[in-house]
Design an enzyme around this catalytic site. Sequence first.
Site, PDB file in Angstrom:
ATOM      1  N   HIS B 127       0.798  -1.421  -0.028  1.00 17.18           N
ATOM      2  CA  HIS B 127       0.037  -0.141  -0.047  1.00 17.18           C
ATOM      3  C   HIS B 127       0.847   1.219  -0.030  1.00 17.18           C
ATOM      4  O   HIS B 127       2.189   0.950   0.709  1.00 17.18           O
ATOM      5  CB  HIS B 127      -0.664  -0.106   1.415  1.00 17.18           C
ATOM      6  CG  HIS B 127      -1.830   1.113   1.448  1.00 17.18           C
ATOM      7  ND1 HIS B 127      -1.497   2.254   1.587  1.00 17.18           N
ATOM      8  CD2 HIS B 127      -3.316   0.706   1.181  1.00 17.18           C
ATOM      9  CE1 HIS B 127      -2.778   2.979   1.936  1.00 17.18           C
ATOM     10  NE2 HIS B 127      -3.730   2.237   1.441  1.00 17.18           N
ATOM     11  N   ASP B 204       3.136  -4.739   8.231  1.00 19.88           N
ATOM     12  CA  ASP B 204       2.009  -3.845   8.122  1.00 19.88           C
ATOM     13  C   ASP B 204       0.827  -4.995   8.088  1.00 19.88           C
ATOM     14  O   ASP B 204       0.374  -5.482   7.263  1.00 19.88           O
ATOM     15  CB  ASP B 204       2.062  -3.249   6.541  1.00 19.88           C
ATOM     16  CG  ASP B 204       0.645  -2.494   6.368  1.00 19.88           C
ATOM     17  OD1 ASP B 204      -0.130  -2.539   7.467  1.00 19.88           O
ATOM     18  OD2 ASP B 204       0.618  -1.813   5.196  1.00 19.88           O
ATOM     19  N   GLN B 207      -4.355  -5.128   6.954  1.00 19.15           N
ATOM     20  CA  GLN B 207      -5.059  -6.329   6.255  1.00 19.15           C
ATOM     21  C   GLN B 207      -5.066  -7.758   6.951  1.00 19.15           C
ATOM     22  O   GLN B 207      -5.778  -8.471   6.429  1.00 19.15           O
ATOM     23  CB  GLN B 207      -4.764  -6.159   4.842  1.00 19.15           C
ATOM     24  CG  GLN B 207      -5.106  -5.059   4.083  1.00 19.15           C
ATOM     25  CD  GLN B 207      -6.396  -4.651   3.885  1.00 19.15           C
ATOM     26  OE1 GLN B 207      -7.390  -5.118   4.025  1.00 19.15           O
ATOM     27  NE2 GLN B 207      -6.452  -3.385   3.718  1.00 19.15           N
ATOM     28  N   LYS B 230     -10.099  -0.811  10.824  1.00 16.92           N
ATOM     29  CA  LYS B 230     -10.466  -2.185   9.968  1.00 16.92           C
ATOM     30  C   LYS B 230     -10.757  -3.457  10.907  1.00 16.92           C
ATOM     31  O   LYS B 230     -10.821  -4.486  10.251  1.00 16.92           O
ATOM     32  CB  LYS B 230      -9.079  -2.442   9.056  1.00 16.92           C
ATOM     33  CG  LYS B 230      -8.883  -1.435   8.146  1.00 16.92           C
ATOM     34  CD  LYS B 230      -7.868  -1.800   7.087  1.00 16.92           C
ATOM     35  CE  LYS B 230      -7.233  -0.619   6.450  1.00 16.92           C
ATOM     36  NZ  LYS B 230      -7.961  -0.021   5.376  1.00 16.92           N
ATOM     37  N   CYS B 368      -4.837   2.647  -3.501  1.00 18.16           N
ATOM     38  CA  CYS B 368      -3.643   3.142  -2.934  1.00 18.16           C
ATOM     39  C   CYS B 368      -2.531   2.157  -3.035  1.00 18.16           C
ATOM     40  O   CYS B 368      -1.770   1.937  -2.112  1.00 18.16           O
ATOM     41  CB  CYS B 368      -3.943   3.517  -1.364  1.00 18.16           C
ATOM     42  SG  CYS B 368      -4.990   4.917  -1.206  1.00 18.16           S
TER      43      CYS B 368
END
Lengths: 157, 410
Positions: B127, B204, B207, B230, B368
């Site tokens: 991202h 990261d 997700q 999220k 993104c």
Amino acid sequence: MIPEPRLEHLYQEVILDHNRNPRNFKEIPDATQYSHGVNPLCGDDYHLYLKIDEQGAVRDVGFKGSGCAISKSSASIMTSLIKDKPIQEAERLKENFLQLMTRDNVPEAVKSQVGRMILFEGVKEFPVRVKCATLIWHALADALRDSKLNFEKAPKR
Amino acid sequence: MLMTQDLNVERIRKDFPLLSHKMNGHPLAYLDNAATTQKPQAVIDRISNFCRNEYATVHRGVYTLSQNSTWECDQVREKCRQFLNAKTPTEIIFVKGATEAINLVAASWGRKFFKRGEEILISSLEHHANIVPWQRLCEEKGLALKVIPMNDRGELLMDEYKKLLNARTRIVAVTHVSNALGTINPVREMIQLAHQAGALVLIDGAQGAPHFKADVQDLDCDFYCFSGHKIYGPTGVGILYGKIEHLDAMDPYQCGGEMIETVTFEKTTFAKPPLKFEAGTPAIIEIVGLGPAIDYLQNLGFDRIESYEHGLLIEATRRLSEIEGLKIIGTAAHKSAVISFTLEGIHPHDIGTILDQEGIAIRTGHHCAQPVMRRFNLPATARASFAFYNTKEEIEALARGLQTVKQIFQ
């Protein structure tokens, strides 16, 4: 709440036709004006080429690139409207169309001046799509404003 | 098959008030969960109750209300510690979201320890939030940004990764799960390899955290981050996990209140982690609201969430593959429930508008992740991303909606 939008106001047959078969979808190698219009939000990305003759008329116009049906058909119809017209007329058309798309209660006098672009009035029911319809017109403004500067940014042919 | 899973989805859906809304005359099918997730009643109630009955600032009050706020935030920090299985709550930093977490590590660790000529390694699936902070740091410090390539299925090339790792590599910053394609990266193996090469690793988890148990001790990552919104919590709050030895060594990120020990005009000494990285009044309301979101996930259990969501992925892949002209972008062997796709001759933006009129919310665009789009030579895709509250019926609605799109553009 915003008025309930209707899909048939957005995807009208003429718009779909210009999306399928865009007119003047070409580069112009000896263009005198160039600009690059990008909508980073949705990835619409067009190169616009104009060839202005000594009398100040749009001798030829073409666009290349990719984008949604609304942006592509708007570009296609724009090119067919400004071809062989004096640039002042192209400027006026641009002003009237941008007014139609971005203002409320647009007077009939303005609406009657945008030709077939009136088809895009229904796009206003889908506020996020207005940028798609106006993208190529902002590119037109750029191209007419500063040709030399823009040319340096043109893709190498 | 989906109905036989352990999760009682019908009951779960009742916990999320927005899911029972109608959208443009149709039942809402919310399929943009990779962008953000809906909020359960428990989160909404906690925020509301806290504001009505308990709100005050943290850390400085001698009065009961303020002490309670401090205690509530500490409780959530401890929940986050358990959620990630960190060693101590001092390894849990409250930030705005995953984006701020990555920026924090780039600024506080990178700016202090990187030297000219050293390398940062990211992947081609990142991202923008895990690209641009590193890019800026590279410009500032004269570092090189290296990128792990992927194959046509959207899987990272591990052999290339091994070749890219070298003695100059200082940090590997890689996503747990690709937001654009759904690829689940083999992060455990990647972390081991990076450590062998002497590099730190930032995962990261924006997700990953909503879908899989992330055990930072088991993974042995140096940094891990995720966003509250999220994982069914509020916006404006996220977590950065860092191994305490790194957090101790790093410089503060922003300066102000909370993050100091003593201030004179000659010299300031800084607080210890986590407060060292939490300048200013934190997002107290959002932090408090994150607590019940984590409880909600823990109660459902990641084993059940994972298995149900995998069922949705299988079903959606099967159903969408039947649609002529539809191409799924990203077909990794290990995927989360994200389907990026294109429809021949129809721009994703048009797909999104028409589906919206059918009550179906999907994301369209570059997500993104412009380098991912460029890798597949696409300006944009349409993306349906699923959560445990989605159903087979919503997949069916999506498939029907796509037929409508095709009819309009036939």
